[in-house]
Design an enzyme around this catalytic site. Structure first.
Site, PDB file in Angstrom:
ATOM      1  N   CYS A  53     -27.074 -54.803 -42.457  1.00  9.87           N
ATOM      2  CA  CYS A  53     -26.643 -54.487 -41.087  1.00  9.87           C
ATOM      3  C   CYS A  53     -25.172 -54.133 -40.965  1.00  9.87           C
ATOM      4  O   CYS A  53     -24.658 -54.106 -39.858  1.00  9.87           O
ATOM      5  CB  CYS A  53     -26.895 -55.699 -40.189  1.00  9.87           C
ATOM      6  SG  CYS A  53     -28.605 -55.873 -39.709  1.00  9.87           S
ATOM      7  N   GLN A  54     -24.490 -53.876 -42.062  1.00  7.41           N
ATOM      8  CA  GLN A  54     -23.032 -53.718 -41.975  1.00  7.41           C
ATOM      9  C   GLN A  54     -22.599 -52.700 -40.927  1.00  7.41           C
ATOM     10  O   GLN A  54     -21.591 -52.867 -40.271  1.00  7.41           O
ATOM     11  CB  GLN A  54     -22.449 -53.295 -43.336  1.00  7.41           C
ATOM     12  CG  GLN A  54     -22.413 -54.427 -44.346  1.00  7.41           C
ATOM     13  CD  GLN A  54     -23.667 -54.445 -45.181  1.00  7.41           C
ATOM     14  OE1 GLN A  54     -24.712 -53.953 -44.764  1.00  7.41           O
ATOM     15  NE2 GLN A  54     -23.579 -55.026 -46.366  1.00  7.41           N
TER      16      GLN A  54
END
Length: 344
Positions: free
Chosen positions: A81-82
């Site tokens: 999910c960066q």
């Protein structure tokens, strides 16, 4: 049974997902990640499983298919999910347009395309709780729409891993889908905070780490304590079991701003706090004035002791903290295997 069902593990990390599936008789046909230390860990522990270390956007469905004989039963993985934290600032709810702003968000779109091409019978995606509120929920709905457009019945559930025997409070979103026309269901919890007629009591963290407290340090076993400063050790001494640093009672020399989870102590009679790889440090040991070692964190994540994590301490911590606990993935694998058997 080992050849009856197969699984491909994308974004595999340290392998927590496929370990559980293999325990239930699945054969892991391929693991994919884009990380040199993950590749080293994989080759140390799973030399028999093919591994591709490359950006998933640069891997074709034909290349993945070349590792699979016949049908693909399960495609598993959780796109990281960066890049998602920027989503709330985007005016567009269209994932294609949003991806143009941040290429990291293309991961889910690429994942959905691979699913559409390879047509696994079941899909499993794991992600952090924050995906529920990203873009006020629109992001998750876009993900589900992509998967439904690929031909899947799909749904999601926020799951606490402690409810499945993991000695840790760990909330993660699990997305399940199938192309078999089956209604989407999730495994029933086996544990709860207080035992009842259906569930056992949550497992506590002390049961899995107590024997490591007096074990000599061993780098080859990933069991090395962080070298804390004297000031931090004095702070740790003030933290009660199961509590956090009492900031209002600190002397002037011990005070600092922004005390985080690394200043919380575990309780022997309760599940651990969530293992997250923050600033090289896990939570504080229940009775010792230090943070958990990598091995203690791996025990709480339910990795077997034979698992060795490659890289420096920070890299090892990220692999352990980011993983799906094998104990949960085994429950999930058993559930999916039963669904597959029913559909035969």
């Amino acid at each position: 049974m080992s050849d009856q069902f197969n699984v491909v593990d994308l974004f595999c990390g340290a392998g927590g997902l496929h370990i559980g599936f293999e325990r239930q008789g699945f054969t892991t046909k391929l693991c994919i990640d884009n990380n040199l230390q993950v590749e080293k860990t994989h080759k140390l522990n799973f030399p028999h499983i093919p591994f591709i270390n490359r950006d998933i956007a640069l891997i074709s469905s034909e290349e993945i298919a070349s590792f699979i004989d016949g049908d693909l039963d399960v495609m598993a993985g959780g796109p990281p999910c960066q890049g998602f934290s920027t989503i709330g600032k985007r005016s567009s709810s269209d994932p294609e347009k949003r991806a143009a702003h941040d290429p990291r968000n293309e991961l889910v779109i690429t994942y959905a395309k691979l699913i559409s091409d390879l047509k696994p019978k079941f899909i499993v995606m794991e992600n952090v709780k924050g995906i529920l509120t990203m873009d006020k929920g629109a992001y998750l709905q876009n993900v589900l729409s992509l998967l439904r457009d690929a031909g899947y019945n799909v749904d999601y559930k926020l799951i606490n891993m402690a409810d499945y025997g993991v000695p840790q409070i760990r909330q993660r979103v699990i997305i399940l889908g199938n192309a078999l026309g089956l209604p989407v269901k999730f495994p029933e919890p086996t544990h709860s905070e207080t035992a009842n007629l259906i569930t056992q009591k949550w497992n506590n963290c002390w049961n899995v780490i107590h024997d490591l407290a007096d074990l000599p340090e061993n780098p080859d076993f990933n069991h090395v304590a962080l070298k804390h400063t004297e000031k931090n050790i004095e702070r740790y001494k003030l933290i009660p079991e199961g509590g956090r640093l009492p900031e209002d009672k600190l002397s002037e020399e011990l005070y600092r701003k922004n005390f985080g989870n690394t200043y919380k102590r575990l309780h022997r009679d309760k599940p651990s706090l969530t293992m997250v790889p923050g600033n090289d440090a896990f939570p504080i040991h229940p009775i010792l004035h230090r943070s958990l070692t990598i091995r203690e964190a791996a025990r709480i994540q339910t990795f077997p002791d034979k698992m060795i994590f490659a890289g420096n301490r920070r890299q090892q911590g990220h692999q352990v903290g980011n993983a799906v606990p094998p104990k949960f993935s085994e429950v999930l694998a058993a559930f999916i295997k039963n669904e597959l058997l029913k559909a035969k």
